[in-house]
Motif scaffolding. Structure first.
Motif, PDB file in Angstrom:
ATOM      1  N   LEU A 155       0.800  -1.539  -0.127  1.00 43.42           N
ATOM      2  CA  LEU A 155      -0.033   0.120  -0.173  1.00 43.42           C
ATOM      3  C   LEU A 155       1.249   0.923   0.396  1.00 43.42           C
ATOM      4  O   LEU A 155       0.435   2.363  -0.526  1.00 43.42           O
ATOM      5  N   ASP A 156       1.822   1.173  -0.008  1.00 46.44           N
ATOM      6  CA  ASP A 156       3.016   2.269   0.828  1.00 46.44           C
ATOM      7  C   ASP A 156       3.647   2.859  -0.903  1.00 46.44           C
ATOM      8  O   ASP A 156       4.760   2.894  -0.888  1.00 46.44           O
ATOM      9  N   ARG A 157       3.736   1.639  -1.937  1.00 39.36           N
ATOM     10  CA  ARG A 157       4.179   2.002  -3.435  1.00 39.36           C
ATOM     11  C   ARG A 157       3.052   2.639  -4.184  1.00 39.36           C
ATOM     12  O   ARG A 157       1.676   1.897  -4.018  1.00 39.36           O
ATOM     13  N   VAL A 158       2.782   3.252  -5.298  1.00 36.99           N
ATOM     14  CA  VAL A 158       2.045   4.017  -5.676  1.00 36.99           C
ATOM     15  C   VAL A 158       2.716   2.720  -7.323  1.00 36.99           C
ATOM     16  O   VAL A 158       3.947   2.909  -8.091  1.00 36.99           O
ATOM     17  N   ALA A 159       0.617   1.839  -7.732  1.00 37.87           N
ATOM     18  CA  ALA A 159       1.704   0.587  -8.503  1.00 37.87           C
ATOM     19  C   ALA A 159       0.399   1.830  -9.629  1.00 37.87           C
ATOM     20  O   ALA A 159       0.548   3.336  -9.729  1.00 37.87           O
ATOM     21  N   HIS A 160       0.854   1.289 -11.140  1.00 37.57           N
ATOM     22  CA  HIS A 160       0.517   1.911 -11.838  1.00 37.57           C
ATOM     23  C   HIS A 160      -0.269   1.582 -12.156  1.00 37.57           C
ATOM     24  O   HIS A 160      -0.608   0.151 -13.018  1.00 37.57           O
ATOM     25  N   HIS A 161      -2.242   1.704 -12.503  1.00 37.37           N
ATOM     26  CA  HIS A 161      -2.745   1.253 -12.134  1.00 37.37           C
ATOM     27  C   HIS A 161      -4.089   1.981 -13.437  1.00 37.37           C
ATOM     28  O   HIS A 161      -5.189   1.911 -14.087  1.00 37.37           O
ATOM     29  N   VAL A 162      -3.802   4.007 -12.956  1.00 37.85           N
ATOM     30  CA  VAL A 162      -4.842   4.158 -13.902  1.00 37.85           C
ATOM     31  C   VAL A 162      -4.415   5.716 -14.266  1.00 37.85           C
ATOM     32  O   VAL A 162      -3.785   5.977 -13.300  1.00 37.85           O
ATOM     33  N   ALA A 163      -4.271   6.151 -14.778  1.00 36.31           N
ATOM     34  CA  ALA A 163      -3.719   7.521 -15.363  1.00 36.31           C
ATOM     35  C   ALA A 163      -4.324   8.792 -14.981  1.00 36.31           C
ATOM     36  O   ALA A 163      -5.457   9.276 -14.771  1.00 36.31           O
ATOM     37  N   GLY A 164      -2.840   9.464 -13.690  1.00 29.65           N
ATOM     38  CA  GLY A 164      -4.217  10.677 -13.569  1.00 29.65           C
ATOM     39  C   GLY A 164      -4.155  10.574 -12.070  1.00 29.65           C
ATOM     40  O   GLY A 164      -4.275  11.783 -11.542  1.00 29.65           O
ATOM     41  N   GLN A 165      -4.358   9.129 -11.720  1.00 22.35           N
ATOM     42  CA  GLN A 165      -4.714   9.360 -10.705  1.00 22.35           C
ATOM     43  C   GLN A 165      -3.933   8.117  -9.296  1.00 22.35           C
ATOM     44  O   GLN A 165      -4.825   7.392  -8.708  1.00 22.35           O
ATOM     45  N   ASN A 166      -2.828   8.062  -9.966  1.00 28.03           N
ATOM     46  CA  ASN A 166      -2.413   6.904  -9.583  1.00 28.03           C
ATOM     47  C   ASN A 166      -1.875   7.224  -8.574  1.00 28.03           C
ATOM     48  O   ASN A 166      -1.238   6.126  -7.201  1.00 28.03           O
ATOM     49  N   ALA A 167      -1.501   8.285  -7.937  1.00 27.04           N
ATOM     50  CA  ALA A 167      -0.825   8.965  -6.506  1.00 27.04           C
ATOM     51  C   ALA A 167      -1.454   8.726  -5.285  1.00 27.04           C
ATOM     52  O   ALA A 167      -1.104   8.000  -3.927  1.00 27.04           O
ATOM     53  N   ASN A 168      -2.815   8.931  -5.657  1.00 27.17           N
ATOM     54  CA  ASN A 168      -3.776   8.772  -4.307  1.00 27.17           C
ATOM     55  C   ASN A 168      -4.975   7.454  -4.453  1.00 27.17           C
ATOM     56  O   ASN A 168      -5.497   7.047  -2.696  1.00 27.17           O
ATOM     57  N   SER A 169      -4.742   6.242  -5.044  1.00 27.91           N
ATOM     58  CA  SER A 169      -5.243   5.320  -5.298  1.00 27.91           C
ATOM     59  C   SER A 169      -5.055   4.084  -4.619  1.00 27.91           C
ATOM     60  O   SER A 169      -3.651   4.214  -4.938  1.00 27.91           O
ATOM     61  N   ILE A 170      -5.166   2.989  -4.841  1.00 28.27           N
ATOM     62  CA  ILE A 170      -5.638   1.334  -4.768  1.00 28.27           C
ATOM     63  C   ILE A 170      -5.747   1.164  -5.735  1.00 28.27           C
ATOM     64  O   ILE A 170      -7.148   1.385  -6.463  1.00 28.27           O
ATOM     65  N   GLY A 171      -5.590   0.411  -6.126  1.00 32.78           N
ATOM     66  CA  GLY A 171      -6.177  -0.533  -7.715  1.00 32.78           C
ATOM     67  C   GLY A 171      -6.198  -2.112  -7.141  1.00 32.78           C
ATOM     68  O   GLY A 171      -5.683  -2.359  -6.886  1.00 32.78           O
ATOM     69  N   VAL A 172      -8.195  -1.793  -6.982  1.00 31.53           N
ATOM     70  CA  VAL A 172      -8.256  -3.485  -7.496  1.00 31.53           C
ATOM     71  C   VAL A 172      -8.467  -4.141  -8.499  1.00 31.53           C
ATOM     72  O   VAL A 172      -9.262  -3.650  -9.085  1.00 31.53           O
ATOM     73  N   GLU A 173      -7.676  -5.167  -8.985  1.00 32.86           N
ATOM     74  CA  GLU A 173      -8.173  -5.866 -10.082  1.00 32.86           C
ATOM     75  C   GLU A 173      -9.169  -7.358  -9.882  1.00 32.86           C
ATOM     76  O   GLU A 173      -9.032  -8.189  -9.057  1.00 32.86           O
ATOM     77  N   LEU A 174     -10.587  -7.432 -10.777  1.00 27.21           N
ATOM     78  CA  LEU A 174     -10.853  -8.425 -10.627  1.00 27.21           C
ATOM     79  C   LEU A 174     -10.906  -9.158 -11.492  1.00 27.21           C
ATOM     80  O   LEU A 174     -10.647  -8.436 -12.667  1.00 27.21           O
ATOM     81  N   VAL A 175     -10.505 -10.557 -11.627  1.00 28.27           N
ATOM     82  CA  VAL A 175     -10.240 -11.437 -12.608  1.00 28.27           C
ATOM     83  C   VAL A 175     -11.797 -12.017 -13.861  1.00 28.27           C
ATOM     84  O   VAL A 175     -12.724 -12.154 -12.922  1.00 28.27           O
TER      85      VAL A 175
END
Length: 204
Positions: free
Chosen positions: A87-107
């Motif tokens: 959680l304390d790392r910025v993942a690349h999952h949505v352009a422009g909103q990575n820094a303040n967000s969590i990405g959850v992927e559903l298969v």
């Protein structure tokens, strides 16, 4: 075991945390503080299974940083959750909103394998009950650790770009449709208390 990134910071949690399988480049992702996280973004992998999602997640897309695209959490069809980025790392999952967000992927198959073919834009697979229950439980855990997590959005709300279709460049199709047109937003919002993204807000 604590949610990784919230994580090595102290106290225990009532519910068991998902297994943590960090991506090979996780330590090269940008660091952040947990109080900077205020948005949760729901995605769909648009791939057949979790193994293929992992293969895509490990691919290097940014040679400078030697990192790739991925979410923080992945939820398989039977409701099993894995965490791939702390959680304390910025993942690349949505352009422009990575820094303040969590990405959850559903298969989910989504539009696989013809994502941008104008003739194949129907969504093949809605979120199932096991995935939805797991997602609600995960959000409950996250809210106990993240004091400013208060909003939720779909990937399709944050990335509205259109691109030339792969079968006919004269036709424009949406880059992102996930988590899918039948996603049960009202049920999720009612169960979690998160505020839905306002479509009038600025997004790329």
């Amino acid at each position: 075991m604590l949610l990784a990134g919230a994580l090595a910071m102290g106290s225990t949690m009532a519910a068991e945390a998902p297994p943590f399988r960090p991506l090979s480049y996780q330590d090269r992702l940008e660091s952040r503080t947990l109080d900077s996280i205020e948005l949760l973004v729901i995605h769909a992998t648009e791939l057949p299974d979790l193994d293929m999602a992992r293969e895509y997640g490990e691919r290097i897309h940014y040679p400078g940083s030697r990192t790739g695209n991925s979410g923080h959490f992945y939820i398989d069809r039977e409701g099993r959750i894995e965490q791939w980025v702390a959680l304390d790392r910025v993942a690349h999952h949505v352009a422009g909103q990575n820094a303040n967000s969590i990405g959850v992927e559903l298969v989910s198959l989504g539009r696989y394998p013809d994502w941008l073919d104008s003739r194949h834009q129907d969504w093949q697979e809605p979120v199932n009950e096991a995935q939805l229950r797991a997602l609600i439980g995960l959000i409950d855990q996250l809210r106990t650790r993240l004091p400013n997590l208060n909003r939720i959005a779909g990937h399709d709300q944050l990335d509205r770009r259109r691109v030339p279709a792969s079968d006919d460049p004269s036709i424009q199709v949406r880059r992102k449709l996930d988590p899918g047109p039948e996603f049960p937003w009202s049920r999720l919002i009612e169960a979690t208390g998160l505020q839905p993204w306002n479509d009038g807000e600025t997004a790329p």
